[in-house]
Write an enzyme that holds these catalytic residues in place. Structure first.
Site, mmCIF file in Angstrom:
data_model
loop_
_atom_site.group_PDB
_atom_site.id
_atom_site.type_symbol
_atom_site.label_atom_id
_atom_site.label_comp_id
_atom_site.label_asym_id
_atom_site.label_seq_id
_atom_site.Cartn_x
_atom_site.Cartn_y
_atom_site.Cartn_z
ATOM 1 C CE LYS A 78 -0.717 3.237 -0.249
ATOM 2 N NZ LYS A 78 0.440 3.006 -0.652
ATOM 3 C CB SER A 161 -0.184 0.636 -4.079
ATOM 4 O OG SER A 161 0.927 1.386 -3.190
ATOM 5 C CB SER A 185 3.171 3.032 -3.750
ATOM 6 O OG SER A 185 3.051 1.800 -4.446
HETATM 7 N N1 GLN Z 1 4.481 -1.291 -7.967
HETATM 8 C C1 GLN Z 1 5.205 -1.763 -6.835
HETATM 9 C C2 GLN Z 1 4.714 -3.056 -6.332
HETATM 10 O O1 GLN Z 1 3.578 -3.463 -6.691
HETATM 11 C C3 GLN Z 1 5.581 -0.696 -6.055
HETATM 12 C C4 GLN Z 1 4.368 -0.632 -4.731
HETATM 13 C C5 GLN Z 1 4.710 0.319 -3.790
HETATM 14 O O2 GLN Z 1 5.540 1.283 -4.017
HETATM 15 N N2 GLN Z 1 3.948 0.134 -2.711
HETATM 16 O O3 GLN Z 1 5.288 -3.588 -5.441
#
Ligand code: GLN
Length: 495
Positions: A78, A161, A185
């Protein structure tokens, strides 16, 4: 050779160790696939010279014998993990062109375990998002289309994400990928793309070199096809890093594969009633119910539990994560990293213009919310209150774990939605995180494994949440399910 991308990490590692396939052949195979399927948008940086050099070194180690477990296995990262060999953008214009002078600990540890880096994968800007639509930078190495598409349906999002990570694994462009999970995410994109992913107990994986979003929540973990593969990868990724990460846990490196194959007889699976309420799509509920029935066949017992503050996890998370983000992102000021505005009057104007140009809308939104909830006069009402409820959410889990060994439910209330479907409504994205946020706030390990298909024939993931340090048991619970079913072996058409 053409079937190499259907092998999992464990199988590939065995073939490499047996010299049935070389690391260079494996690397070439996956690089060719990354290029052939660049329209998917999963990769944001590839560099064949770097990857093949690592693969040649892996082959030399394999030839010499005694090579570590993952030697020659291609893995993609990532783009939130800093890497010396590839650019790191965290999906942000503000880091366009940035090259780190060091590798993230997770990247280093996987390299030490023998993994070969295939490249960097798309993610939401600073990991803020649930759809991988908050990406601002063009790809390096080839002109991949952004945003990332879901391999099961190119008109849908892969989740976020870690959307690039889940899409790459689902499409067979990489046998495994790293991801990070702050509020879901790893689990949510794994669910949306029909692959397996795990987020360990907070503190297990070092945050050193993971571009910081919300430091009290951020954790790294793997996304792969199977729980067996995730166990191998997670064992290599975790371990104390006390000199570099102040929240790293001082517990010895663990073999997360050690429980694989154990019977599930008598395992108490707690299903929170809040996780199967009205907001859950019928197709998702049906797949989850079928999975729970399968677990009962495997000897587990279904227990009704409650996590009464599930709904509160959304405001609590979006206050705390924004607060921490606003502080963490203050380092991006045009002085030390990446982008700096070309035209400015004075220092304050340089900061302002750099950040105005460099950050995307969602990141700006969170910085503003975070600054607000931390400000004098609002701190007590929002930030402090959210911290208190966070503690209560964690306590609710401990109450629940008196009656069960593992908690199960959907990773998300729906299947992957259409690209652009949530439009300019960030709250629609936030609400979709409802089932992953509670475990994140409590710092618990959680995973998602594919258990069928729901609406529009899109994959559904079962989320399993364990108690602190319960990763090995969690992975076995997923592994036993995967030995009895073949959902994790299904691949989208066209790949
Ligand atoms: N969807 C959540 C956010 O936007 C989680 C994102 C994540 O776990 N990095 O913060």
């Amino acid at each position: 050779m053409s079937e190499l991308h259907r092998k999992g990490v464990a199988e590939l590692a065995r073939s490499l160790a047996a010299r049935e396939v070389s690391a260079v052949e494996a690397a070439r195979h996956f690089l060719a696939r990354a290029t052939a399927h660049q329209a998917l948008g999963a990769f944001v940086a590839v560099d064949a010279d770097v990857t093949l050099a690592q693969a040649r070194a892996a082959d030399a180690k394999l030839a010499a014998g005694g090579a570590p477990a993952l030697t020659g296995v291609p893995v993609a990262h990532k783009d939130i993990f800093v890497t010396t060999d590839f650019p790191t953008t965290a999906g942000s214009r503000i880091l366009a062109g940035y090259r780190s002078p060091f590798d993230a600990t997770v990247v280093r540890k996987l390299a030490e375990a023998g993994a070969v880096t295939l490249g960097k994968l798309s993610c939401d800007e600073f990991a803020m998002g649930s759809a991988n639509e908050n990406v601002a930078v063009p790809a390096v190495g080839f002109d991949a289309a952004t945003p990332v598409r879901n391999p099961w349906d190119a008109t849908r999002i892969p989740g976020g994400s870690s959307g690039g990570s889940a899409a790459a694994v689902a499409a067979g462009l990489a046998p495994a990928a790293t991801g990070t999970d702050t509020g879901g995410s790893i689990r949510q994109p794994a669910s949306f793309c029909g692959v397996t992913g795990i987020k360990p107990t907070y503190g297990r994986a070092s945050r050193y070199g993971m571009v910081a979003f919300a430091s009290s929540l951020d954790q790294a973990g793997p996304i792969a096809r199977s729980a067996e593969d995730c166990a191998l990868l997670l064992s290599a990724m975790c371990g104390p890093d006390l000199d570099r990460d102040s929240t790293s846990i001082d517990r010895p490196v663990e073999d997360f594969s050690r429980h694989l194959g154990e019977s599930l007889d008598g395992l108490r699976i707690g299903v929170p009633k809040e996780f199967l309420g009205d907001g859950v799509a019928p197709g998702v509920r049906a797949a989850i119910d079928a999975a729970l029935a399968e677990y009962e066949k495997l000897g587990a017992k279904r227990v009704a539990i409650t996590l009464p503050r599930t709904e509160l996890s959304i405001p609590v998370y979006y206050i705390l994560a924004a607060a921490e983000a606003s502080s963490n992102l203050s380092r991006f000021d045009g002085v030390k990293f990446g982008h700096r505005a070309k035209q400015y009057k004075d220092l304050a104007d340089m900061y302002a213009k750099t950040r105005e140009e460099g950050f995307g809308d969602e990141v700006k939104r969170r910085i503003m919310i975070g600054t607000y909830v931390l400000s004098h006069g609002y701190y007590d009402a929002y930030y402090l209150q959210a911290q208190k409820v966070r503690r209560m959410i964690a306590d609710d889990f401990q109450q629940a774990f008196k009656d069960c060994d593992v908690i199960a439910g959907p990773a998300a209330p729906t299947v992957a939605w259409k690209l652009g479907e949530h439009g300019d409504d960030p709250v629609a994205d936030y609400l979709a995180d409802i089932f992953t946020l509670p475990g994140s706030l409590a710092g618990l390990p959680g995973m998602s494994l594919p258990v069928g298909f729901g609406e529009a024939n899109m994959p559904v993931g079962l989320q399993l949440i364990g108690n602190y340090f319960g990763e090995a048991k969690l992975l076995n619970a997923a592994h036993r399910f995967q030995q009895a079913t073949d959902w994790h072996q299904k691949m989208p058409e066209g790949f």
